[in-house]
Design a protein around this motif. Structure first.
Motif, PDB file in Angstrom:
ATOM      1  N   LYS B   7      43.228  60.200  83.434  1.00 17.55           N
ATOM      2  CA  LYS B   7      43.664  60.278  82.046  1.00 17.55           C
ATOM      3  C   LYS B   7      42.549  60.010  81.058  1.00 17.55           C
ATOM      4  O   LYS B   7      42.627  60.381  79.904  1.00 17.55           O
ATOM      5  N   ASN B   8      41.527  59.306  81.524  1.00 12.77           N
ATOM      6  CA  ASN B   8      40.486  58.898  80.591  1.00 12.77           C
ATOM      7  C   ASN B   8      39.616  60.077  80.210  1.00 12.77           C
ATOM      8  O   ASN B   8      38.815  60.572  80.993  1.00 12.77           O
ATOM      9  N   ARG B   9      39.819  60.582  78.985  1.00 12.34           N
ATOM     10  CA  ARG B   9      38.952  61.665  78.524  1.00 12.34           C
ATOM     11  C   ARG B   9      37.895  61.157  77.578  1.00 12.34           C
ATOM     12  O   ARG B   9      37.145  61.912  76.994  1.00 12.34           O
ATOM     13  N   ASN B  10      37.845  59.859  77.386  1.00  8.86           N
ATOM     14  CA  ASN B  10      36.942  59.321  76.387  1.00  8.86           C
ATOM     15  C   ASN B  10      35.570  59.120  77.005  1.00  8.86           C
ATOM     16  O   ASN B  10      35.278  58.119  77.643  1.00  8.86           O
ATOM     17  N   VAL B  11      34.724  60.143  76.819  1.00 10.38           N
ATOM     18  CA  VAL B  11      33.436  60.150  77.504  1.00 10.38           C
ATOM     19  C   VAL B  11      32.585  58.969  77.079  1.00 10.38           C
ATOM     20  O   VAL B  11      31.875  58.373  77.865  1.00 10.38           O
ATOM     21  N   GLY B  12      32.706  58.596  75.804  1.00 11.09           N
ATOM     22  CA  GLY B  12      31.817  57.576  75.275  1.00 11.09           C
ATOM     23  C   GLY B  12      31.959  56.228  75.937  1.00 11.09           C
ATOM     24  O   GLY B  12      30.991  55.466  75.994  1.00 11.09           O
ATOM     25  N   THR B  13      33.138  55.912  76.470  1.00 11.94           N
ATOM     26  CA  THR B  13      33.309  54.582  77.026  1.00 11.94           C
ATOM     27  C   THR B  13      32.921  54.517  78.497  1.00 11.94           C
ATOM     28  O   THR B  13      32.959  53.470  79.083  1.00 11.94           O
ATOM     29  N   GLN B  14      32.589  55.680  79.088  1.00 14.25           N
ATOM     30  CA  GLN B  14      32.205  55.617  80.500  1.00 14.25           C
ATOM     31  C   GLN B  14      30.745  55.206  80.614  1.00 14.25           C
ATOM     32  O   GLN B  14      29.989  55.272  79.663  1.00 14.25           O
ATOM     33  N   GLU B  15      30.399  54.826  81.858  1.00 20.19           N
ATOM     34  CA  GLU B  15      29.095  54.205  82.023  1.00 20.19           C
ATOM     35  C   GLU B  15      28.016  55.253  82.263  1.00 20.19           C
ATOM     36  O   GLU B  15      27.876  55.788  83.359  1.00 20.19           O
ATOM     37  N   TYR B  16      27.299  55.592  81.225  1.00 16.76           N
ATOM     38  CA  TYR B  16      26.189  56.518  81.372  1.00 16.76           C
ATOM     39  C   TYR B  16      24.895  55.772  81.141  1.00 16.76           C
ATOM     40  O   TYR B  16      24.799  54.927  80.248  1.00 16.76           O
ATOM     41  N   ARG B  17      23.888  56.094  81.944  1.00 18.46           N
ATOM     42  CA  ARG B  17      22.600  55.439  81.769  1.00 18.46           C
ATOM     43  C   ARG B  17      21.504  56.486  81.663  1.00 18.46           C
ATOM     44  O   ARG B  17      21.544  57.521  82.328  1.00 18.46           O
ATOM     45  N   VAL B  18      20.528  56.228  80.847  1.00 19.32           N
ATOM     46  CA  VAL B  18      19.391  57.137  80.735  1.00 19.32           C
ATOM     47  C   VAL B  18      18.418  56.794  81.851  1.00 19.32           C
ATOM     48  O   VAL B  18      18.081  55.628  82.051  1.00 19.32           O
ATOM     49  N   LEU B  19      17.993  57.811  82.575  1.00 19.08           N
ATOM     50  CA  LEU B  19      17.062  57.552  83.677  1.00 19.08           C
ATOM     51  C   LEU B  19      15.677  57.239  83.127  1.00 19.08           C
ATOM     52  O   LEU B  19      15.272  57.767  82.094  1.00 19.08           O
ATOM     53  N   ASP B  20      14.995  56.384  83.844  1.00 14.86           N
ATOM     54  CA  ASP B  20      13.658  55.988  83.435  1.00 14.86           C
ATOM     55  C   ASP B  20      12.673  56.973  84.052  1.00 14.86           C
ATOM     56  O   ASP B  20      12.125  56.751  85.129  1.00 14.86           O
ATOM     57  N   LEU B  21      12.488  58.123  83.382  1.00 12.13           N
ATOM     58  CA  LEU B  21      11.591  59.149  83.926  1.00 12.13           C
ATOM     59  C   LEU B  21      10.208  58.971  83.330  1.00 12.13           C
ATOM     60  O   LEU B  21      10.032  59.027  82.119  1.00 12.13           O
ATOM     61  N   GLN B  22       9.237  58.809  84.196  1.00 15.42           N
ATOM     62  CA  GLN B  22       7.878  58.662  83.685  1.00 15.42           C
ATOM     63  C   GLN B  22       7.225  60.024  83.546  1.00 15.42           C
ATOM     64  O   GLN B  22       7.695  61.015  84.071  1.00 15.42           O
ATOM     65  N   GLU B  23       6.113  60.023  82.805  1.00  9.89           N
ATOM     66  CA  GLU B  23       5.327  61.247  82.679  1.00  9.89           C
ATOM     67  C   GLU B  23       4.745  61.610  84.039  1.00  9.89           C
ATOM     68  O   GLU B  23       4.380  60.732  84.819  1.00  9.89           O
ATOM     69  N   SER B  24       4.647  62.942  84.331  1.00  5.46           N
ATOM     70  CA  SER B  24       3.985  63.274  85.596  1.00  5.46           C
ATOM     71  C   SER B  24       2.484  63.082  85.425  1.00  5.46           C
ATOM     72  O   SER B  24       1.944  63.315  84.343  1.00  5.46           O
ATOM     73  N   PRO B  25       1.805  62.662  86.494  1.00  2.81           N
ATOM     74  CA  PRO B  25       0.374  62.379  86.390  1.00  2.81           C
ATOM     75  C   PRO B  25      -0.422  63.652  86.153  1.00  2.81           C
ATOM     76  O   PRO B  25      -0.051  64.724  86.629  1.00  2.81           O
ATOM     77  N   LYS B  26      -1.520  63.507  85.417  1.00  2.00           N
ATOM     78  CA  LYS B  26      -2.335  64.677  85.053  1.00  2.00           C
ATOM     79  C   LYS B  26      -3.588  64.780  85.920  1.00  2.00           C
ATOM     80  O   LYS B  26      -3.853  65.814  86.501  1.00  2.00           O
ATOM     81  N   THR B  27      -4.343  63.712  85.991  1.00  3.16           N
ATOM     82  CA  THR B  27      -5.622  63.788  86.701  1.00  3.16           C
ATOM     83  C   THR B  27      -5.384  63.658  88.206  1.00  3.16           C
ATOM     84  O   THR B  27      -4.381  63.093  88.625  1.00  3.16           O
ATOM     85  N   PRO B  28      -6.322  64.184  89.015  1.00  2.35           N
ATOM     86  CA  PRO B  28      -6.171  64.053  90.471  1.00  2.35           C
ATOM     87  C   PRO B  28      -6.051  62.598  90.908  1.00  2.35           C
ATOM     88  O   PRO B  28      -5.264  62.278  91.800  1.00  2.35           O
ATOM     89  N   MET B  29      -6.809  61.716  90.242  1.00  2.00           N
ATOM     90  CA  MET B  29      -6.773  60.312  90.642  1.00  2.00           C
ATOM     91  C   MET B  29      -5.375  59.726  90.402  1.00  2.00           C
ATOM     92  O   MET B  29      -4.823  59.044  91.264  1.00  2.00           O
ATOM     93  N   ALA B  30      -4.834  60.059  89.220  1.00  2.00           N
ATOM     94  CA  ALA B  30      -3.497  59.534  88.905  1.00  2.00           C
ATOM     95  C   ALA B  30      -2.477  60.054  89.905  1.00  2.00           C
ATOM     96  O   ALA B  30      -1.579  59.336  90.333  1.00  2.00           O
ATOM     97  N   LYS B  31      -2.634  61.347  90.314  1.00  2.00           N
ATOM     98  CA  LYS B  31      -1.729  61.913  91.300  1.00  2.00           C
ATOM     99  C   LYS B  31      -1.831  61.147  92.602  1.00  2.00           C
ATOM    100  O   LYS B  31      -0.826  60.830  93.241  1.00  2.00           O
ATOM    101  N   PHE B  32      -3.082  60.870  92.989  1.00  2.00           N
ATOM    102  CA  PHE B  32      -3.288  60.160  94.247  1.00  2.00           C
ATOM    103  C   PHE B  32      -2.634  58.789  94.192  1.00  2.00           C
ATOM    104  O   PHE B  32      -1.959  58.367  95.142  1.00  2.00           O
ATOM    105  N   VAL B  33      -2.831  58.100  93.049  1.00  2.00           N
ATOM    106  CA  VAL B  33      -2.252  56.762  92.911  1.00  2.00           C
ATOM    107  C   VAL B  33      -0.731  56.838  93.039  1.00  2.00           C
ATOM    108  O   VAL B  33      -0.098  56.028  93.723  1.00  2.00           O
TER     109      VAL B  33
END
Ligand code: SF4
Ligand code: SF4
Lengths: 346, 207
Positions: B7-33
């Motif tokens: 019955k609950n159509r109230n989207v706002g009260t449900q538990e939504y979380r924003v994922l903690d997405l980091q930037e993808s690494p650019k340099t080869p070293m950062a990729k390796f790390v």
């Protein structure tokens, strides 16, 4: 040396014994391969909180029989533009090489047929169908040859998904084979032999003498390469449904398709046995547990691990597989071999 | 399992979380790390742990999700619009329909056919009432417009049948007279809303 004395104690291996063993392997491993599909569906279902097959027989056990009937009675279709000879031979290559590879590994304990059995009474049935002195090399080589099945099947079927599947087979083959060989090289150096019986003997000193403690890196590398070798989930590029429909098996139906899968499950068993014999102490007795139970437990564990990983992990892209094998695993394997060598010399 | 989650159509009260997405690494070293970090962080084993935990939950803690459908059924929302039912008056057992024809008029796919006539007491009587379920789109207008709560949408959603006539006659939809005591006042589609009292306003006279 040890091998000869060991065999000296045992009754003579006759041609009849080897033939019986071969028939046993064929019959039992095909049955287990069938049962493996049931186990896979059940375990995957439980891990996703589903029930899996339940309706055919108790707990769905007869599902295998139903599948068998389906596979055997299905129409055998050869596509119009396919190269029909190669198309028909390819599944046989996969199934046959998988079983030939099993000839080189110890499957089930050895036993002697009791005297009261007519004709065959007194025949000694060995644990390994053919104990060639290059056991490991033979098994790995045979499994590698098995990859011709998907390769030829993909190219012969005049289907674009098949072609992609075949190309991916080539990529996968080129990537993991180096790692398999190099990762096994370090234990081979320690044992100084390629025979699986020698591996077993070398680890007969109980839990602490297992090679996994001396060669943890090689074990992990071999496991990764083994997953690629049997094309199980993190590396199931050949036939990933979401990307290439069914890859090399797209145009196959009925028993020809079934042969690919019997081959795949037989390969899973072979890799499990190899990992158990080379790294986990083989079929030596463990405390009060008999050796043949131990090897069954170990093989069952590896088999379960393959299903478990399939339920848990996503699979990689072909380029990621090549990157992983050539740029990460191969250097680690080489370093491992060099370090093992230095330790042995010092 | 309760009906609340349906019955609950109230989207706002449900538990939504924003994922903690980091930037993808650019340099080869950062990729390796990043690769090294991911390799040794044991995330893969977290995945294995989750699957095996779910397996134990399913097998031993009764959290298996499979519904063995024809043997088990999930409750459906009361606002589900399935095959219609015609209700009876509880006191007299007479059908509630007064033959006003509103449902026939409003039906947007023109699938209700009805005929009425006067009976011997000069009361209106329904002599024919069928719904063509080949055309009905289950919009629920008929249930909504009915002034007598006579036609409602029932919970019967399994509508496979050899002939669609099996559902569509007045007698088929009508509560059987011997099951009158089992007739449930339907609080789903077409019924008075639970807060109807609050919504009642005085008729404005000063138009
Ligand atoms: S549900 Fe809609 S389409 Fe069906 S009979 Fe009622 S008004 Fe007509
Ligand atoms: S709207 Fe209700 S009362 Fe009027 S004819 Fe239809 S079912 Fe009968």
């Amino acid at each position: 040396m040890e091998t000869t004395t060991l065999i000296g104690q045992l009754p003579e291996v006759t041609a009849a014994g080897v033939a019986i063993k071969a028939i046993l392997i064929l019959a039992i491993i095909s049955a287990i391969a069938g049962f493996g599909t049931y186990l896979e569906r059940k375990v995957l279902a439980f891990m996703q909180r589903r029930l899996g097959p339940t309706h055919v027989g108790p707990y769905g056990l007869l599902q295998i029989a139903a599948d068998g009937i389906k596979l055997f009675t299905k129409e055998d279709i050869v596509p119009q533009h396919a190269n029909s000879l190669i198309f028909k031979v390819a599944p046989v290559i996969t199934a046959a090489t998988a079983f030939i590879a099993l000839a080189g590994v110890p499957v089930f304990p050895d036993f002697t047929i009791p005297e009261f059995v007519p004709v065959l009474g007194g025949t000694f049935v060995p644990s390994i169908a053919s104990d060639v002195n290059v056991g490991i090399l033979f098994v790995i080589g045979m499994m590698a040859a098995g990859l011709y099945g998907p390769l030829l099947a993909g190219m012969a079927q005049a289907n674009k998904w098949g072609i992609i599947g075949a190309a991916r087979t080539a990529i996968q083959f080129l990537s993991y084979e180096v790692v398999t060989g190099l990762s096994l090289l370090a234990p081979i150096m320690l044992v100084g032999s390629l025979s699986l019986i020698d591996f077993n003997e070398a680890q007969s000193g109980g839990f602490t003498s297992w090679f996994i403690w001396q060669q943890p890196v090689a074990f992990v590398l071999f496991l990764i390469a083994g997953f690629a070798e049997t094309n199980r989930t993190p590396f199931d590029l050949l036939e990933h449904e979401a990307e290439v429909i069914s890859g090399y098996a797209t145009e196959y139906s009925g028993m020809r398709w079934g042969m690919f899968f019997i081959g795949e499950y037989a390969n899973m068993i072979t890799i499990s046995i190899l990992a158990a014999v080379v790294f986990l102490g083989g079929y030596n007795d463990f405390g009060f547990i008999a050796g043949w139970i131990m090897i069954l437990l170990k093989v069952a564990f590896f088999f379960f691990l393959m299903l478990w990983v399939r339920a848990a992990w996503p699979h990689v892209r072909p380029d990621q597989l090549m990157w992983l094998c050539w740029k990460v695993l191969m250097p680690i394997a080489v370093i491992n071999v060099v370090v093992t060598g230095i330790v042995m010399m010092v | 399992m309760g009906l609340e989650q349906f019955k609950n159509r109230n989207v706002g009260t449900q538990e939504y979380r924003v994922l903690d997405l980091q930037e993808s690494p650019k340099t080869p070293m950062a990729k390796f790390v990043q690769v090294a970090k991911r390799t040794f962080k044991g995330e893969l084993f977290v995945g294995l742990g989750v699957t095996v935990r779910e397996m134990f939950n399913a097998l031993f803690r009764g959290q298996m999700h499979t519904v063995k459908y024809p043997l088990e059924k999930l409750p459906i929302s009361p606002r589900y619009r399935a095959i219609h039912e015609m209700l009876r008056l509880l006191e007299s057992g007479h059908y509630r329909c007064i033959g006003c024809g509103l449902c026939e008029k409003i039906c947007i796919s023109n699938c209700i056919t009805m005929e009425t006539r006067y009976d011997e007491n000069q009361r209106k009587e329904v002599s024919e009432y069928t719904i063509n379920f080949g055309r009905c789109i289950f919009c629920g207008y008929c249930a909504e417009v009915c002034p007598e709560l006579a036609i409602v949408h029932g919970p019967r959603y399994e509508t496979a049948s050899e002939q669609r006539a099996s559902f569509s006659l007045f007698e088929d939809m009508l509560t059987p007279i011997d099951k009158l005591s089992l007739q449930q006042e339907y609080d789903g589609f077409g019924s008075v809303s639970p807060n109807a009292d609050e919504n009642i306003k005085k008729t404005p006279l000063a138009y």
